[in-house]
Design an enzyme around this catalytic site. Structure first.
Site, PDB file in Angstrom:
ATOM      1  N   SER A   1       0.826  -1.199   0.000  1.00 10.54           N
ATOM      2  CA  SER A   1       0.000   0.000   0.000  1.00 10.54           C
ATOM      3  C   SER A   1       0.861   1.250   0.000  1.00 10.54           C
ATOM      4  O   SER A   1       1.964   1.260   0.568  1.00 10.54           O
ATOM      5  CB  SER A   1      -0.900   0.005   1.241  1.00 10.54           C
ATOM      6  OG  SER A   1      -1.525   1.257   1.416  1.00 10.54           O
TER       7      SER A   1
ATOM      8  N   TYR B   1      -2.371  -0.307   9.965  1.00  7.26           N
ATOM      9  CA  TYR B   1      -2.568  -0.862   8.624  1.00  7.26           C
ATOM     10  C   TYR B   1      -1.282  -0.732   7.807  1.00  7.26           C
ATOM     11  O   TYR B   1      -0.808  -1.703   7.203  1.00  7.26           O
ATOM     12  CB  TYR B   1      -3.719  -0.143   7.922  1.00  7.26           C
ATOM     13  CG  TYR B   1      -3.823  -0.451   6.451  1.00  7.26           C
ATOM     14  CD1 TYR B   1      -4.181  -1.726   6.013  1.00  7.26           C
ATOM     15  CD2 TYR B   1      -3.551   0.518   5.486  1.00  7.26           C
ATOM     16  CE1 TYR B   1      -4.261  -2.023   4.659  1.00  7.26           C
ATOM     17  CE2 TYR B   1      -3.642   0.235   4.141  1.00  7.26           C
ATOM     18  CZ  TYR B   1      -4.003  -1.040   3.726  1.00  7.26           C
ATOM     19  OH  TYR B   1      -4.073  -1.329   2.386  1.00  7.26           O
TER      20      TYR B   1
END
Length: 335
Positions: A127, A152
């Site tokens: 990501s 995350y």
């Protein structure tokens, strides 16, 4: 080829599965259809895939090692695309254990299954969040990513480190893709474009964080899928130019690569909203708010490495991509 796609009922995974079957690959989808967002949308994506020749499906979670191992043993994939993960920055502040279960324990199970299953190439979702507190733009894979600002992001950085270990120890070719804000038809309801569209059509205000001043490298899903397939088809080997005295985080002496996959055309959030308003034919009532914890002000992908190695060339402007999303949204929701 036989390709196992985890997260096949997800946004990117469903689009990818369609493209792979269209070109003649045999695809096994793996997804737990969890309720992080409306499972009915995931089921609707899956319902479009199930009749497709060459596609089959197993319901399961990455952290359920037995189910995952049986899927690998029965299907014997040659290549794997791991898109299943607990997504979302803000939710990681509320439910951190979900991220450890799926993104750490689950990814370990994927790596082990690939290692013991003789998989030729593992492509996995990282990501743009890994860039965290970085402020140098555009973000490049050569940059340090040691300052994540959400759990995350930390789990995605951990995935890259874990993949490198397996590439180094066991010769498993792995490629990590740092996705930059992906949007398009069948998109996720927790993403800004979906939330904005829903609220504008319902006559409700939209929450605009950081007063709309941050920018994002919005990337249309078809461009993302094209990049994933180009990467999947290019099995990495050891980088002959890798210098351990000046290590490049994007490559290795092992069969390992990390790439940014984005549009390389950042757009300010206020401009994104204007485009959406034009497509909907309605103005938004804007609720201007400060930046959320875990968010970053700006993202921009340096995609030169991916372009150099695979010929990746994103080509969808936001005006086109947002219009396609709105067309899908109106059709899907009947509005």
């Amino acid at each position: 080829m036989r390709i196992l796609v985890t997260g096949a009922a997800g946004f990117i995974g469903s689009h990818l599965s369609h493209r792979l079957t269209e070109r003649g690959d045999e695809v096994l989808g793996f997804d737990n259809l969890n309720n992080y967002y409306d499972p009915a949308l995931k089921q609707a994506r899956l319902d479009r895939l199930l009749p497709v020749p060459g596609f089959s499906f197993v319901k399961g979670a990455l952290e359920d090692r037995g189910t995952l191992e049986r899927a690998f043993a029965n299907f014997r994939p040659q290549r794997v695309v791991n898109l299943a993960a607990q997504a979302g920055v803000r939710y990681s502040l509320e439910n951190p254990h979900a991220y450890i279960d799926s993104n750490i324990v689950g990814f370990t199970n994927v790596l082990e299954a690939c290692r013991h299953g003789g998989v030729e190439h593992l492509v996995y979702a990282s990501s743009s969040s890994v860039y965290g507190a970085n402020r140098k733009l555009p973000f490049a894979v050569e940059d340090s990513v040691d300052h994540p600002v959400s759990l995350y992001a930390a789990t995605k950085k951990a995935n890259e480190l874990m993949a490198h270990t397996y590439s180094h120890l066991f010769g498993l070719p792995t490629t990590g893709l740092r996705f930059f804000t992906v949007y398009g038809p069948w998109g996720r309801p927790d993403m800004a474009l979906f939330l904005f569209t829903k609220n504008i059509l319902e006559g409700r205000p939209i929450d605009v964080f950081n007063h709309g001043h941050h920018s994002r490298d919005f990337t249309y899903v078809d461009d993302i899928v094209e990049g994933v397939i180009r990467t999947l088809d290019r099995v990495p080997g050891p980088d002959p130019t890798y210098d351990p005295l000046q290590p490049n985080p994007g490559s290795s002496s092992a069969p390992y690569r990390v790439y940014n996959i984005g549009n390389h055309q950042p757009v300010q959030l206020l401009r994104y909203i204007e485009v959406l308003e034009d497509c909907l034919g309605r103005k938004a009532e804007r609720n201007l708010l400060p930046m959320q914890p875990g968010d970053v002000p700006d993202t921009e992908a340096d995609v030169e490495a991916l372009r150099r190695d695979t010929g990746y060339q994103p080509s969808t402007p936001i005006e086109t991509g947002v219009a396609r999303f709105v067309e899908w949204y109106r059709s899907y929701h009947g509005v």
